[in-house]
Design an enzyme around this catalytic site. Structure first.
Site, PDB file in Angstrom:
ATOM      1  N   GLU A 197      13.527  -0.727  -1.163  1.00  0.00           N
ATOM      2  CA  GLU A 197      14.849  -0.353  -0.660  1.00  0.00           C
ATOM      3  C   GLU A 197      15.639  -1.508  -0.051  1.00  0.00           C
ATOM      4  O   GLU A 197      16.167  -1.386   1.041  1.00  0.00           O
ATOM      5  CB  GLU A 197      14.713   0.761   0.400  1.00  0.00           C
ATOM      6  CG  GLU A 197      14.140   2.026  -0.151  1.00  0.00           C
ATOM      7  CD  GLU A 197      13.983   3.100   0.913  1.00  0.00           C
ATOM      8  OE1 GLU A 197      14.323   4.251   0.617  1.00  0.00           O
ATOM      9  OE2 GLU A 197      13.510   2.798   2.028  1.00  0.00           O
TER      10      GLU A 197
HETATM   11  C1  TNX Z   1      11.529   6.119   1.331  1.00  0.00           C
HETATM   12  S1  TNX Z   1       8.976   5.183   0.227  1.00  0.00           S
HETATM   13  C2  TNX Z   1      11.072   5.004   2.011  1.00  0.00           C
HETATM   14  C3  TNX Z   1      10.828   5.082   3.456  1.00  0.00           C
HETATM   15  C4  TNX Z   1      11.244   6.418   4.020  1.00  0.00           C
HETATM   16  C5  TNX Z   1      10.800   7.509   3.080  1.00  0.00           C
HETATM   17  C6  TNX Z   1      11.058   8.877   3.595  1.00  0.00           C
HETATM   18  C7  TNX Z   1       9.605   3.895   0.540  1.00  0.00           C
HETATM   19  C8  TNX Z   1       8.995   2.777  -0.114  1.00  0.00           C
HETATM   20  N1  TNX Z   1      10.661   3.865   1.373  1.00  0.00           N
HETATM   21  O1  TNX Z   1      11.493   4.035   4.123  1.00  0.00           O
HETATM   22  O2  TNX Z   1      10.627   6.577   5.265  1.00  0.00           O
HETATM   23  O3  TNX Z   1      11.482   7.360   1.865  1.00  0.00           O
HETATM   24  O4  TNX Z   1      10.522   9.841   2.744  1.00  0.00           O
END
Ligand code: TNX
Length: 500
Positions: free
Chosen positions: A312
């Protein structure tokens, strides 16, 4: 598909499909006649460590262990144990008969797996107040067992809300009970920094006392992290620490303003948005920071893996992102460890053996297939199946819903090799559940999201796909409730199970 009943029960023997074992074993063969009563047993093991672990497991099921006891539970190393043809180092055979219990396995881990299976066979909650204890009779049975995948894990976010050593030891106990091998800890993010880094003390001095919603926080000291790894390793669970970068870094940029282009520390963040924070590759402070942090973490890690995040990063050009992936993986490899990345890491240069954790089930499969051809290994944590922070239903009080609602059956009915269409099956290293803690503040919150769904994920990771069976599974889940209650493990009483 009636997976659980490939063995026809002998006359008078226990119906194997009714045995409350999770994850379901490779082969379950009932023996004729009654099984032993395990109210009192004596334990014989190849070493004191295993004996202590066996006592811990059996005591958890209310079994008294003492030397003069009438029934023996014997643990013996034996290379011939396990299902025919299996070469898994985790394989075992458990033989329970009127004469006693014999567990055999080529390695110590298999002996503990056998004892975990035995524990599930002992009826729990036999003595209720004022009543005589019901007999602890266990069915006569032979179990031959071995896992499908070697990476069977759980990923836990200890940043959004902090969970300390005591809670994490309880999580290790749960992980172990389900025969999982990996506990991955998400230790750094925007809201806090949860592991002491000797070369960069300000990370925990300045950025650990915050969490979602404010108030609290915390971190693991070097000693606490070491002790947790030791506790886990005794139970054959490997801790995989994650230092997330180059996004999810507000705790770092709050502690070290030099990481920002203007040199100014960022403000504390206690919300639940993602994707806004980042490092800058060309900032001269960046590489020394990553080398210090990843070097210390690699030295502090007992296991083979260090997770370097990579998820992300919404505000970075692909070329700069790729340089971060390359650097972080190189530093981890130079320190003698194997890097793990979230699936976005497939956009960087991937070396053979790098582990990619797949979480967001959308987008083109091509980059992942290319990464697999380059030698990447995949751990499957698809959000719509394995994200145990998703709400069970729209009405569920806790959890998020970006990946949909994930009921128990959703966590059960999926096939790791079909998560990424066209990915070579041999590239799947395993399966991990994941729980993010934006909405989970207490141990009960956490466990009520893990249970019963982690049992489903564990069965996907362990059991042969042809032997999985939902009806059998939901009956076996119901049978765990007394054990979970006795252990003080909160669970969500989903209506998909007929709870006792
Ligand atoms: C996605 S999974 C994220 C997290 C959040 C999560 C909540 C991932 C690699 N990144 O930063 O906490 O969704 O479900």
């Amino acid at each position: 598909m009636s997976a659980a009943v490939t063995n026809v029960p002998h006359h008078g023997a226990a119906d194997p499909a009714a045995l409350p074992i999770i994850p379901w074993p490779s082969a379950v063969e009932p023996l004729d006649g009654p099984g032993p009563s395990l109210a009192d047993v004596r334990v014989e093991a190849p070493d004191a460590g295993l004996a202590a672990l066996a006592v811990e497991q059996l005591a958890g099921a209310g079994v008294r262990v003492h030397d003069g006891a009438p029934v023996g539970v014997t643990l013996r190393l034996d290379p011939a144990a396990g299902p025919v043809g299996s070469d898994s180092p985790e394989r075992y055979t458990l033989r329970v008969s009127a004469d006693g219990v014999v567990a055999t396995a080529p390695e110590r881990v298999g002996l503990l797996h056998a004892v975990r299976t035995l524990r599930q066979l002992v009826p729990v909650g036999r003595a209720s107040a004022g009543e005589a204890e019901a007999p602890a009779v266990v069915p006569a049975v032979v179990v031959h067992d071995a896992p499908r995948y070697s990476w069977r894990g759980l990923s836990v976010d200890v940043v959004r809300h902090f969970f300390g050593p005591e809670d994490l030891r309880t999580v290790v106990d749960l992980v172990g009970a389900l025969k999982l091998r990996v506990l991955h800890l998400h230790l750094t993010d925007d809201q806090g920094w949860r592991i002491q880094i000797p070369s960069r003390p300000a990370l925990t001095e300045r950025s650990s006392a915050t969490q979602v919603g404010g108030g609290g926080g915390g971190y693991l000291t070097v000693e606490e992290f070491r002790d947790l790894q030791d506790y886990a390793a005794e139970r054959f669970v490997t801790i995989v620490p994650e230092i997330d970068q180059p996004g999810h870094v507000n705790a770092a940029t709050h502690a070290y303003g030099e990481l920002m282009p203007d040199g100014e520390p960022t403000a504390v963040y206690e919300g639940i948005e993602v994707g806004f924070s980042r490092l800058w590759f060309d900032n001269p402070a960046t590489e020394p920071f990553l080398r210090d942090v990843l070097g210390d973490v690699a030295r502090m890690t007992r296991g083979q893996y260090v997770h370097v995040g990579g998820d992300e990063v919404l505000t970075m050009e692909p070329a700069e992102y790729a340089r971060f992936v390359e650097l972080a993986c190189r530093v981890v490899r130079e320190a003698g460890k194997t890097p793990v990345l979230w699936q976005e890491g497939a956009r960087g240069p991937v070396e053979p053996g790098t582990v990619l954790q797949y979480w967001e089930p959308k987008g083109e499969p091509d980059p992942f297939i290319a990464a697999a051809r380059a030698g990447a290994r995949f751990v499957m944590s698809p959000g719509n199946r394995a994200y145990l922070d998703m709400k069970y239903t729209p009405e569920h009080a806790l959890g998020l819903e970006w990946a949909g609602f994930v009921e128990l059956r959703d966590s059960y009915d999926w096939e790791p090799e079909q998560v990424i269409p066209g990915l070579p099956a041999e590239s799947v290293e395993g399966v991990s559940g994941a729980v993010w803690t934006e909405t989970l503040a207490t141990r009960d919150d956490l466990f009520s999201m893990l249970l019963p769904r982690l049992g489903a994920v564990a069965e996907v990771a362990w059991s042969d796909a042809r032997r999985k069976d939902w009806e059998s599974f939901r009956a076996r889940v119901a049978a765990q409730a007394p054990t979970w209650r006795a252990a003080g493990w909160e669970f969500h009483p989903t209506p998909q199970v007929d709870w006792p």
